[in-house]
Design a protein around this motif. Sequence first.
Motif, mmCIF file in Angstrom:
data_model
loop_
_atom_site.group_PDB
_atom_site.id
_atom_site.type_symbol
_atom_site.label_atom_id
_atom_site.label_comp_id
_atom_site.label_asym_id
_atom_site.label_seq_id
_atom_site.Cartn_x
_atom_site.Cartn_y
_atom_site.Cartn_z
ATOM 1 N N VAL A 80 1.089 -1.259 0.008
ATOM 2 C CA VAL A 80 -0.078 -0.155 0.021
ATOM 3 C C VAL A 80 0.992 1.095 -0.035
ATOM 4 N N LYS A 81 0.818 2.032 -1.153
ATOM 5 C CA LYS A 81 1.547 3.235 -1.191
ATOM 6 C C LYS A 81 0.850 4.518 -0.864
ATOM 7 N N GLU A 82 1.417 5.458 -0.276
ATOM 8 C CA GLU A 82 0.612 6.610 0.359
ATOM 9 C C GLU A 82 0.960 7.778 -0.706
ATOM 10 N N MET A 83 -0.108 8.603 -0.994
ATOM 11 C CA MET A 83 0.117 9.767 -1.661
ATOM 12 C C MET A 83 -0.714 11.049 -0.978
ATOM 13 N N LYS A 84 -0.086 11.765 -0.736
ATOM 14 C CA LYS A 84 -0.672 13.261 -0.186
ATOM 15 C C LYS A 84 -1.010 14.425 -1.255
ATOM 16 N N PHE A 85 -2.175 14.999 -1.157
ATOM 17 C CA PHE A 85 -2.448 15.924 -1.868
ATOM 18 C C PHE A 85 -2.826 17.055 -0.953
ATOM 19 N N ARG A 86 -2.453 18.353 -1.058
ATOM 20 C CA ARG A 86 -2.965 19.682 -0.551
ATOM 21 C C ARG A 86 -4.302 19.969 -1.364
ATOM 22 N N ILE A 87 -5.173 20.614 -0.372
ATOM 23 C CA ILE A 87 -6.083 21.336 -1.077
ATOM 24 C C ILE A 87 -5.878 22.462 -1.805
ATOM 25 N N GLY A 88 -6.089 22.792 -2.955
ATOM 26 C CA GLY A 88 -5.542 23.835 -3.770
ATOM 27 C C GLY A 88 -4.219 23.611 -4.226
ATOM 28 N N ILE A 89 -3.850 22.241 -4.321
ATOM 29 C CA ILE A 89 -2.415 21.991 -4.985
ATOM 30 C C ILE A 89 -2.454 22.623 -6.466
ATOM 31 N N ASP A 90 -0.899 22.886 -6.581
ATOM 32 C CA ASP A 90 -0.611 23.456 -8.047
ATOM 33 C C ASP A 90 -0.847 22.395 -8.912
ATOM 34 N N PRO A 91 -1.555 22.826 -10.163
ATOM 35 C CA PRO A 91 -1.715 21.877 -11.262
ATOM 36 C C PRO A 91 -0.660 20.901 -11.736
ATOM 37 N N HIS A 92 0.482 21.682 -11.983
ATOM 38 C CA HIS A 92 1.793 20.938 -12.199
ATOM 39 C C HIS A 92 2.197 19.830 -11.506
ATOM 40 N N ASP A 93 2.077 20.155 -9.899
ATOM 41 C CA ASP A 93 2.409 19.221 -8.735
ATOM 42 C C ASP A 93 1.357 18.242 -8.769
ATOM 43 N N TYR A 94 0.136 18.546 -9.259
ATOM 44 C CA TYR A 94 -1.038 17.377 -9.240
ATOM 45 C C TYR A 94 -0.853 16.436 -10.188
#
Length: 228
Positions: A80-94
């Motif tokens: 199981v791999k974990e990925m974290k996303f911030r709300i309002g993440i930059d489109p390129h980072d997304y």
Amino acid sequence: MNERIRAPKVRVVEEDGTHQLGILQTSQAIRIAKERGLDLVEVAPNADPPVCKIVNYGKYKYIQEKHKKEAHKHHKAGKVKEMKFRIGIDPHDYLIKIMHAEDFLAEGHKVRIQLQFRGRQMAHQELGHQLAQKIKADLLTMGSVDQEPKMAGRNINMQISPLPGQQRHRKFKTHLKGVTEHQDIKHQEGHDPREDKHDQEDHHDDEHHDDNHAAPAPQPAAPPPPAS
């Protein structure tokens, strides 16, 4: 193998594994193997008497190594791999994170998605659910959701499992230019740089979004003019 076998008697099994020659003197079993241009290999040394097989040792060793590699491959798969996303993440980072999520699913791993709220963003939880739906849609061709988005503290968590290999289709891999292929990323055993095991974001966003951040320190007053 052969003369290295120390037991005086052994149970001998034919190369196909279905027929036995019974219990023989070790010297006799070695002679039979050599007459066939084969080897006597100990396959169960702790049995009483030890079990030996008449085989082509080179072929036998190759098959054993192949089975070992396949077992290791299956052992590594399914993490199981974990990925974290911030709300309002930059489109390129997304896009980069989605590409890494595609990598994990392509390798047969499950992906646990964590959407992080900061400060006043907690008042707009609908933004997190919108991001969760976007991630689900973007990974639809690679995996299926087995844990729907659910609020937990200041995060929204969900989990995606890979589709069967023949059904997986990358959506974003070719859309990213200048990003290193994951096969070329060198990392230590047990640590995958694509996985967000630690939050490495800088503290600028915390200061921008946190309700409780400290006010800037007041500037010192200008010194009074010298007396005339």
